[in-house]
Scaffold this motif. Structure first.
Motif, PDB file in Angstrom:
ATOM      1  N   PRO A   1     -10.978 -12.729  11.481  1.00 16.72           N
ATOM      2  CA  PRO A   1     -10.005 -11.873  10.817  1.00 16.72           C
ATOM      3  C   PRO A   1      -9.777 -10.543  11.519  1.00 16.72           C
ATOM      4  CG  PRO A   1     -12.095 -11.796   9.653  1.00 16.72           C
ATOM      5  CD  PRO A   1     -12.241 -12.831  10.731  1.00 16.72           C
ATOM      6  N   ASP A   2     -10.824 -10.022  12.181  1.00 15.94           N
ATOM      7  CA  ASP A   2     -10.708  -8.735  12.861  1.00 15.94           C
ATOM      8  C   ASP A   2     -11.879  -8.577  13.824  1.00 15.94           C
ATOM      9  OD1 ASP A   2     -13.012  -7.805  11.415  1.00 15.94           O
ATOM     10  OD2 ASP A   2     -11.706  -7.345   9.727  1.00 15.94           O
TER      11      ASP A   2
ATOM     12  N   ALA B   1      -8.459  -3.182  10.010  1.00  9.54           N
ATOM     13  CA  ALA B   1      -8.277  -4.466   9.342  1.00  9.54           C
ATOM     14  C   ALA B   1      -6.927  -5.081   9.703  1.00  9.54           C
ATOM     15  CB  ALA B   1      -8.390  -4.293   7.830  1.00  9.54           C
ATOM     16  N   ASN B   2      -6.922  -6.384   9.897  1.00 10.20           N
ATOM     17  CA  ASN B   2      -5.707  -7.163  10.143  1.00 10.20           C
ATOM     18  C   ASN B   2      -4.991  -6.772  11.433  1.00 10.20           C
ATOM     19  OD1 ASN B   2      -6.030  -8.550   7.625  1.00 10.20           O
ATOM     20  ND2 ASN B   2      -5.182  -6.741   6.599  1.00 10.20           N
ATOM     21  N   CYS B   3      -5.719  -6.213  12.373  1.00 11.40           N
ATOM     22  CA  CYS B   3      -5.135  -5.898  13.681  1.00 11.40           C
ATOM     23  C   CYS B   3      -5.837  -6.742  14.741  1.00 11.40           C
ATOM     24  CB  CYS B   3      -5.295  -4.418  14.003  1.00 11.40           C
ATOM     25  SG  CYS B   3      -4.201  -3.327  13.071  1.00 11.40           S
TER      26      CYS B   3
ATOM     27  N   GLY C   1      -0.940  -4.510  15.797  1.00 13.18           N
ATOM     28  CA  GLY C   1      -0.618  -5.809  15.227  1.00 13.18           C
ATOM     29  C   GLY C   1      -0.273  -6.856  16.265  1.00 13.18           C
TER      30      GLY C   1
END
Length: 196
Positions: free
Chosen positions: A121-122, A149-151, A176
């Motif tokens: 996830p990261d 997070a989420n990058c 991103g």
């Protein structure tokens, strides 16, 4: 071994003569944890974390490009840009991926990045790190230990050639994707979807 602790930390290589610079080689290794980075895909199948080492580069002559497993752009050892990626490690079970800068005298700048292609996830879960080795026996180490997070894209470090003085800086900026990183670093590439 020198460790660059935080973003912005920099080190100038001890390559004072132009003939030293022409004969020098800089390698960078991206490695990550295999066991802590497995998630499950369709039907509960385990998907190991697949990280990619890549770079965006600009040479002194104005040539620009991207080297990365995505799109199978592995660069070249013996012709321009003299930057070469050795393989695509899909799991982190081996010693990671290695990239070589064979003619640092020709570069203007190189931004090295790590991309989570799948399986994590990261960057917190994979504990990514980079090790730079220089042919004069200098070693510079950095960790990707402050993730967003989420990058899935981390602009990890930059090599700059300023009047043949080579410096390595820890950037550790998270984005991103490629396009947003390129917008920040102002390389000016035209991006299309890729696969491997």
């Amino acid at each position: 071994m020198l460790k660059l602790e935080k973003a912005g930390d920099s080190h100038q290589l001890n390559l004072s003569k132009s003939e030293d610079l022409e004969k020098s080689t800089i390698s960078v290794n991206l490695d990550w944890e295999e066991l802590k980075s497995v998630k499950r895909g369709l039907f509960g199948k385990k998907i190991p974390a697949d990280l990619d080492l890549g770079c965006m580069y600009e040479l002194k002559n104005g040539e620009k490009g991207v080297i990365q497993p995505l799109g199978k752009n592995f660069g070249s050892k013996n012709s321009s840009p003299y930057i070469y990626l050795d393989k695509d490690d899909r799991t982190g079970a081996t010693a990671g991926e290695n990239m070589y800068v064979f003619r640092p005298d020709l570069i203007s700048r190189v931004m090295f990045f790590a991309l989570i292609y799948q399986g994590a996830p990261d960057f917190q879960s994979v504990q990514g790190r980079m090790l730079f080795k220089v042919s004069n026996n200098e070693q510079i180490y950095l960790e990707l230990n402050n993730p967003h997070a989420n990058c899935p894209f981390c602009a990890a470090a930059t090599i700059l050639n300023n009047n043949n003085k080579i410096s390595i800086t820890k950037d550790e900026r998270y984005f991103g994707g490629h396009r947003l990183a390129d917008k920040y670093y102002k390389f000016g590439f035209n991006w299309t979807a890729g696969s491997k």
